[in-house]
Motif scaffolding. Structure first.
Motif, PDB file in Angstrom:
ATOM      1  N   GLN A 234       0.819  -1.207   0.000  1.00  0.00           N
ATOM      2  CA  GLN A 234       0.000   0.000   0.000  1.00  0.00           C
ATOM      3  C   GLN A 234       0.857   1.263   0.000  1.00  0.00           C
ATOM      4  O   GLN A 234       1.964   1.272   0.548  1.00  0.00           O
ATOM      5  CB  GLN A 234      -0.914   0.020   1.240  1.00  0.00           C
ATOM      6  N   LYS A 235       0.353   2.303  -0.614  1.00  0.00           N
ATOM      7  CA  LYS A 235       0.997   3.608  -0.522  1.00  0.00           C
ATOM      8  C   LYS A 235       0.495   4.262   0.760  1.00  0.00           C
ATOM      9  O   LYS A 235      -0.684   4.614   0.881  1.00  0.00           O
ATOM     10  CB  LYS A 235       0.664   4.462  -1.738  1.00  0.00           C
ATOM     11  N   ASN A 288       9.259  -3.759 -12.784  1.00  0.00           N
ATOM     12  CA  ASN A 288       7.956  -3.101 -12.634  1.00  0.00           C
ATOM     13  C   ASN A 288       7.007  -3.933 -11.776  1.00  0.00           C
ATOM     14  O   ASN A 288       6.265  -3.389 -10.943  1.00  0.00           O
ATOM     15  CB  ASN A 288       7.327  -2.852 -14.007  1.00  0.00           C
ATOM     16  N   GLU A 289       7.008  -5.249 -11.978  1.00  0.00           N
ATOM     17  CA  GLU A 289       6.141  -6.106 -11.160  1.00  0.00           C
ATOM     18  C   GLU A 289       6.514  -6.007  -9.685  1.00  0.00           C
ATOM     19  O   GLU A 289       5.634  -5.896  -8.811  1.00  0.00           O
ATOM     20  CB  GLU A 289       6.261  -7.557 -11.635  1.00  0.00           C
ATOM     21  N   TYR A 292       5.351  -2.601  -8.199  1.00  0.00           N
ATOM     22  CA  TYR A 292       3.932  -2.525  -7.828  1.00  0.00           C
ATOM     23  C   TYR A 292       3.644  -3.318  -6.554  1.00  0.00           C
ATOM     24  O   TYR A 292       2.843  -2.904  -5.713  1.00  0.00           O
ATOM     25  CB  TYR A 292       3.059  -3.058  -8.975  1.00  0.00           C
ATOM     26  N   GLU A 293       4.343  -4.449  -6.396  1.00  0.00           N
ATOM     27  CA  GLU A 293       4.110  -5.292  -5.216  1.00  0.00           C
ATOM     28  C   GLU A 293       4.479  -4.593  -3.916  1.00  0.00           C
ATOM     29  O   GLU A 293       3.908  -4.881  -2.870  1.00  0.00           O
ATOM     30  CB  GLU A 293       4.908  -6.592  -5.330  1.00  0.00           C
ATOM     31  N   GLY A 295       4.243  -1.347  -3.415  1.00  0.00           N
ATOM     32  CA  GLY A 295       3.471  -0.134  -3.199  1.00  0.00           C
ATOM     33  C   GLY A 295       3.922   1.097  -3.955  1.00  0.00           C
ATOM     34  O   GLY A 295       3.511   2.215  -3.607  1.00  0.00           O
ATOM     35  N   TYR A 296       4.729   0.938  -5.004  1.00  0.00           N
ATOM     36  CA  TYR A 296       5.122   2.083  -5.835  1.00  0.00           C
ATOM     37  C   TYR A 296       4.429   1.994  -7.189  1.00  0.00           C
ATOM     38  O   TYR A 296       4.270   0.903  -7.743  1.00  0.00           O
ATOM     39  CB  TYR A 296       6.637   2.111  -6.053  1.00  0.00           C
ATOM     40  N   SER A 297       4.044   3.130  -7.726  1.00  0.00           N
ATOM     41  CA  SER A 297       3.454   3.168  -9.065  1.00  0.00           C
ATOM     42  C   SER A 297       4.253   4.062 -10.007  1.00  0.00           C
ATOM     43  O   SER A 297       4.013   4.065 -11.210  1.00  0.00           O
ATOM     44  CB  SER A 297       1.999   3.684  -8.994  1.00  0.00           C
ATOM     45  N   ASP A 298       5.186   4.804  -9.468  1.00  0.00           N
ATOM     46  CA  ASP A 298       6.019   5.719 -10.246  1.00  0.00           C
ATOM     47  C   ASP A 298       7.414   5.098 -10.399  1.00  0.00           C
ATOM     48  O   ASP A 298       8.147   4.944  -9.423  1.00  0.00           O
ATOM     49  CB  ASP A 298       6.109   7.065  -9.529  1.00  0.00           C
ATOM     50  N   VAL A 299       7.754   4.724 -11.621  1.00  0.00           N
ATOM     51  CA  VAL A 299       9.028   4.052 -11.882  1.00  0.00           C
ATOM     52  C   VAL A 299      10.205   4.914 -11.442  1.00  0.00           C
ATOM     53  O   VAL A 299      11.153   4.424 -10.810  1.00  0.00           O
ATOM     54  CB  VAL A 299       9.162   3.705 -13.378  1.00  0.00           C
TER      55      VAL A 299
END
Length: 328
Positions: A234-235, A288-289, A292-293, A295-299
């Protein structure tokens, strides 16, 4: 001809102590041989010394006979303190500490390897200066020596004639650094090739394993740490987190820093990056996978945080530590 003294610290000797001493003696011997082979006179004499010359076996496996006792050495140019046992601080004699202090005050330089930094810091000459030690000992070192500026990510520090290095067998990088400083670059390169030691490493961050700073008695902070670790994907807003635990943001941050040495945000980042490291090491998931796991969405943001903590990019880390991925 100048003199190098390698200490054999009584009461704190372990197998790493022997490794540091033997490694340093061998590399300096090779450096001096190469130096003389190029037509130069012998430059350094190396002696291993302790307060007494008594021998003692370590783990029933090995013992080391010193060249002389410290009181016999009236003047030295460089003191090397090997890895030791920082959990037994009282066993290093005040006489040894006083000898180090006296030599430093009369112009000797001092280098510590790994946990030998604890002995060096016990002399007081590290106060106000930068220092490195094994990453796993960082919290214990900061608590015991608050006047020292510990740089836990650094592999080598160099300030005012005092050299320190990070953990374990990275002491060999410090020895090469000293060879270059006391001989020249060509001699350091020669030793690097002979002993297959990588030159110019400057960080131990990629080797650090974050286990969480749990050695405190603040129950609220323990609960926050558990919440962060249980909601890894989670963020998490730090403002929402402080509200969840019924604490004002300023007081929340203050208590967390006091207990762990990190801000709540830094702690969350380190937990996420440690989880990402394990996934990059052991799975075929893409960067990238994994991002996301945890809690980050910004590369870009993920890469920046990962590099800040480990010293390398997520992809470089994966290629270095995931053999299956590298061969795919």
């Amino acid at each position: 001809m100048k003199h190098i003294t390698i200490l054999y610290p009584e009461g704190q000797r372990n197998l790493s102590t022997i490794a540091c001493i033997v490694g340093a003696v061998e590399v300096f011997a090779r450096a001096d041989d190469y130096w003389q082979h190029r037509g130069n006179p012998k430059k350094y004499q190396v002696a291993v010394a302790a307060m007494t010359t008594d021998e003692s076996y370590i783990k029933g496996l090995i013992s080391l006979k010193t060249d002389c006792s410290l009181p016999e050495i009236k003047k030295t140019d460089l003191i090397i303190i090997p890895s030791a046992m920082p959990d037994v601080p009282t066993d290093v004699s005040q006489s040894m500490l006083d000898w180090i202090i006296a030599q430093y005050k009369t112009g000797a330089e001092v280098a510590s390897m790994c946990s030998g930094a604890f002995i060096l810091a016990d002399t007081g000459i590290l106060d106000g200066k930068t220092c490195a030690t094994h990453w796993s000992l960082a919290n214990a070192f900061r608590e015991r020596f608050p006047m020292v500026n510990l740089q836990s990510d650094k592999l080598i520090t160099d300030e005012n004639g005092i050299y320190t290095n990070g953990g374990a067998y990275s002491f060999l990088n410090l020895v090469l650094y000293l060879v270059e400083k006391y001989y020249d670059r060509s001699t350091a390169i020669h030793c690097s090739k002979i002993f297959q030691i990588e030159l110019d490493r400057n960080s131990q961050s990629a080797f650090a394993i974050f286990t969480g700073q749990k050695m405190h008695d603040d129950d609220m902070v323990h609960q926050v740490q558990a919440y962060i670790e249980e909601n890894l994907g989670q963020k998490i807003s730090m403002s929402d987190l402080s509200s969840r635990f019924a604490s004002g943001r300023r007081n929340f941050d203050r208590r967390f820093i006091k207990a762990t040495g990190n801000t709540p945000l830094e702690y969350a980042q380190r937990v996420k990056v440690e989880s990402a490291k394990k996934a990059l090491e052991s799975t075929r998931k893409t960067v990238n996978e994994v991002m996301y796991e945890v809690g980050y969405s910004d590369v870009k943001a993920f890469r920046e945080v990962f590099r800040k903590i480990t010293g390398v990019s997520p992809l470089a880390y994966k290629l270095k530590y995931n053999k299956e991925s590298a061969s795919a």
